[in-house]
Write a protein that holds these residues in place. Structure first.
Motif, PDB file in Angstrom:
ATOM      1  N   THR A  57       4.223   2.015  18.485  1.00  0.00           N
ATOM      2  CA  THR A  57       4.077   0.679  19.070  1.00  0.00           C
ATOM      3  C   THR A  57       2.666   0.145  18.867  1.00  0.00           C
ATOM      4  OG1 THR A  57       5.757   1.159  20.746  1.00  0.00           O
ATOM      5  CG2 THR A  57       4.273  -0.674  21.189  1.00  0.00           C
ATOM      6  N   LEU A  58       1.665   0.997  19.110  1.00  0.00           N
ATOM      7  CA  LEU A  58       0.279   0.587  18.921  1.00  0.00           C
ATOM      8  C   LEU A  58       0.007   0.250  17.449  1.00  0.00           C
ATOM      9  CD1 LEU A  58      -2.348   0.167  20.465  1.00  0.00           C
ATOM     10  CD2 LEU A  58      -2.943   2.543  19.997  1.00  0.00           C
ATOM     11  N   LEU A  61       1.442  -3.118  16.739  1.00  0.00           N
ATOM     12  CA  LEU A  61       0.572  -4.176  17.245  1.00  0.00           C
ATOM     13  C   LEU A  61      -0.562  -4.467  16.260  1.00  0.00           C
ATOM     14  CD1 LEU A  61      -0.724  -4.627  20.846  1.00  0.00           C
ATOM     15  CD2 LEU A  61      -2.350  -4.660  18.979  1.00  0.00           C
ATOM     16  N   ILE A 134       1.793 -10.815  21.261  1.00  0.00           N
ATOM     17  CA  ILE A 134       1.518  -9.555  20.571  1.00  0.00           C
ATOM     18  C   ILE A 134       0.973  -8.520  21.551  1.00  0.00           C
ATOM     19  CG2 ILE A 134       0.113  -8.456  18.787  1.00  0.00           C
ATOM     20  CD1 ILE A 134       0.218 -11.051  17.226  1.00  0.00           C
ATOM     21  N   LEU A 135       0.080  -8.929  22.446  1.00  0.00           N
ATOM     22  CA  LEU A 135      -0.482  -8.004  23.430  1.00  0.00           C
ATOM     23  C   LEU A 135       0.591  -7.482  24.384  1.00  0.00           C
ATOM     24  CD1 LEU A 135      -3.852  -9.766  24.369  1.00  0.00           C
ATOM     25  CD2 LEU A 135      -3.497  -7.831  22.820  1.00  0.00           C
ATOM     26  N   LEU A 137       3.160  -6.073  23.659  1.00  0.00           N
ATOM     27  CA  LEU A 137       3.636  -4.775  23.170  1.00  0.00           C
ATOM     28  C   LEU A 137       2.973  -3.613  23.899  1.00  0.00           C
ATOM     29  CD1 LEU A 137       3.733  -5.453  19.321  1.00  0.00           C
ATOM     30  CD2 LEU A 137       5.696  -4.927  20.764  1.00  0.00           C
ATOM     31  N   LEU A 138       1.783  -3.843  24.431  1.00  0.00           N
ATOM     32  CA  LEU A 138       1.059  -2.767  25.112  1.00  0.00           C
ATOM     33  C   LEU A 138       1.787  -2.288  26.364  1.00  0.00           C
ATOM     34  CD1 LEU A 138      -2.577  -4.129  24.749  1.00  0.00           C
ATOM     35  CD2 LEU A 138      -1.592  -2.140  23.593  1.00  0.00           C
ATOM     36  N   THR A 141       3.442   0.980  25.923  1.00  0.00           N
ATOM     37  CA  THR A 141       2.636   2.193  25.752  1.00  0.00           C
ATOM     38  C   THR A 141       2.293   2.839  27.092  1.00  0.00           C
ATOM     39  OG1 THR A 141       0.512   0.990  25.813  1.00  0.00           O
ATOM     40  CG2 THR A 141       1.604   1.210  23.673  1.00  0.00           C
ATOM     41  N   LEU A 206      10.116  -6.823  19.506  1.00  0.00           N
ATOM     42  CA  LEU A 206       9.523  -6.895  18.163  1.00  0.00           C
ATOM     43  C   LEU A 206      10.278  -7.887  17.273  1.00  0.00           C
ATOM     44  CD1 LEU A 206       8.607  -3.213  17.203  1.00  0.00           C
ATOM     45  CD2 LEU A 206       7.082  -5.200  17.139  1.00  0.00           C
TER      46      LEU A 206
END
Length: 490
Positions: A57-58, A61, A134-135, A137-138, A141, A206
């Motif tokens: 995932t990271l 990103l 986009i952020l 996605l964090l 994590t 995504l």
């Protein structure tokens, strides 16, 4: 020709530059907040159930950042920038408090919140607004979705039970247990489908970014992904029950069904990804070159970690409670019981048995006394009793026990007619609760009042009748006595 040349000229240097900036920032964040990021990294590398996808995932990103040709920038007023820098410092201090209290999830959320705040202070609010999708996605994590595990297990048990009945399989559904003619299938916490659900939502999110969905289309994509993730796990468990019934529980899938689950997940998700609609991409026309101002945001970000490293890493041991204080004879080891509690290992633990009105009660005190700020006060545990062997039949908690902060489990043996009670409360310094999440929060005042210890006081007993009335009355006497005594000792 000129247009293509301009695009080619802008694309490579700006993307590499932006990728380098984000990479340096994440590296700096990891080093500054090492107390949190080191444990996160350890879980990422373990590929455990709810964070197995974190590293990909990271990387996804960073790849999306690399693909950005231009992004908006408009210098914010000095006052607005000063407000964001202040919020960075406050968030960093909040992280410090949660780390001291060992509330990992909230500490990680503070770390997550720092990222858009720093981005705003370094660039501009308009820039952060552009990068927010986009952020997002964090979020995947962090172990946020693991909070849903218990609910997912219950949902799976309920839906699979309905499917088993619908196809006419002879089965007894008892909580998370499915008894069929040839054996017993238990829907354990690892069968909640958390991994399938998290990854399916991640894929949906995504897709919404890559296919340039609007907010409404993104919501629809995430809802569909959620349903597909849930349905995959329900279908997986149902098929295992069906296979177990057909093969008389002799199929190898009954013991090793991990690969089976992922094959099924692929069969469900790949067609959904392939047929997902693609929206027309509107090329963003950039503005003036951004002016990066990282110094003050970095200093504000470092406040929490700096103070954390300056605080002495030694605390006093202040716990003095013992079952002997209420007249119980402490035993070297617990007496045999049909209902042994599943309490996490403790440095100090005491056992005692007492008979009141012909009712034998088993009393336990598990005491956790960390001597440094780096050690957790409250250990991690999933359940205080064996959920495969016992089912909880919730009833109203007696008023006296409720006022003292105790929780009562009225338990019934799975597939049998044995009944038991299990009563407990958590004691964090001077504070009492029976809620694990509240107990974690109470670590903060317990730490700053110098009473950094945690007890689990529990009483359990087999019942002579389903109501457990006599056992509850006898347990209440011990609980009242313990509460009165501990208040004096504190």
């Amino acid at each position: 020709m000129d247009k293509e040349g301009n695009v080619g000229q802008q694309k490579s240097p700006k993307n590499w530059s932006l990728l380098l900036q984000f990479s340096i920032f994440f590296l700096a964040l990891g080093l500054l907040f090492n107390e949190s990021t080191s444990s996160l990294l350890a879980r990422w590398l373990k590929w455990d159930e709810d964070l197995s996808h974190a590293i990909p995932t990271l990387l996804a990103l960073l790849f999306l950042v690399f693909r950005i040709e231009k992004f908006p920038y408009r210098a914010d007023p000095k006052l607005l920038r000063a407000i964001f820098i202040t919020f960075i410092a406050l968030t960093s201090i909040a992280w410090l408090l949660f780390v001291i209290a060992n509330i990992t999830l909230l500490a990680n959320l503070c770390l997550l919140l720092c990222i858009p705040l720093v981005l705003t202070a370094c660039y501009s609010l308009r820039t952060t607004t552009f990068f927010i999708p986009i952020l997002g996605l964090l979020i995947f994590t962090l172990p946020i979705f693991s909070q849903l595990n218990t609910i997912l297990v219950q949902m799976s048990a309920y839906v699979v039970g309905l499917l088993v009945k619908a196809v006419g399989i002879t089965a007894l559904i008892d909580g998370q247990n499915i008894f069929i003619t040839y054996g017993h299938i238990f829907i354990a916490d690892g069968c909640s489908g958390l991994r399938y659900l998290t990854i399916s939502i991640l894929l949906g999110y995504l897709l919404s970014i890559l296919n340039h969905y609007s907010i409404s289309k993104t919501i629809i994509a995430i809802v569909i992904a959620t349903l597909l993730g849930l349905a995959t796990n329900w279908l997986r468990i149902f098929l295992l029950v069906l296979i177990g019934d057909i093969t008389h529980m002799k199929s190898s899938l009954m013991h090793d069904h991990e690969m089976f689950g992922w094959i099924l997940f692929s069969c469900v998700m790949l067609p959904a990804i392939f047929f997902a609609p693609v929206s027309k991409h509107k090329r963003y026309e950039g503005q003036s070159n951004p002016v990066i101002k990282p110094l003050l945001p970095t200093l504000a970000l470092a406040v929490g970690p700096l103070v954390f490293n300056l605080i002495p890493n030694v605390v006093g041991n202040t716990a003095t409670l013992s079952l002997q204080s209420i007249g119980l004879n402490v035993q070297a080891k617990p007496t045999d019981s049909l209902l042994p509690p599943r309490l996490p290992a403790a440095e100090v633990k005491e056992y005692a048995s007492k008979t009141i009105d012909n009712t034998e009660l088993h009393v336990r005190l598990n005491q956790y006394q960390p001597e440094t700020l780096r050690e957790k006060i409250i250990p991690y545990f999933e359940s205080l009793y064996n959920t495969e062997e016992w089912q909880n039949d919730p009833r109203a908690t007696p008023v006296e026990l409720k006022e003292l902060g105790y929780k009562v489990f009225n338990l019934r043996r799975t597939g049998g007619q044995n009944f038991a009670i299990f009563i407990y409360r958590f004691e964090i310094g001077e504070y009492n609760t029976n809620n694990y999440e509240i107990a974690k929060l109470l670590q903060i005042p317990a730490t700053f009042t110098g009473r950094r210890y945690f007890n689990i006081m529990s009483i359990h007993s087999l019942c002579s009748e389903p109501s457990c009335a006599n056992e509850l009355a006898s347990a209440t006497q011990i609980a009242l006595n313990w509460d009165t005594t501990t208040k004096k000792l504190r």
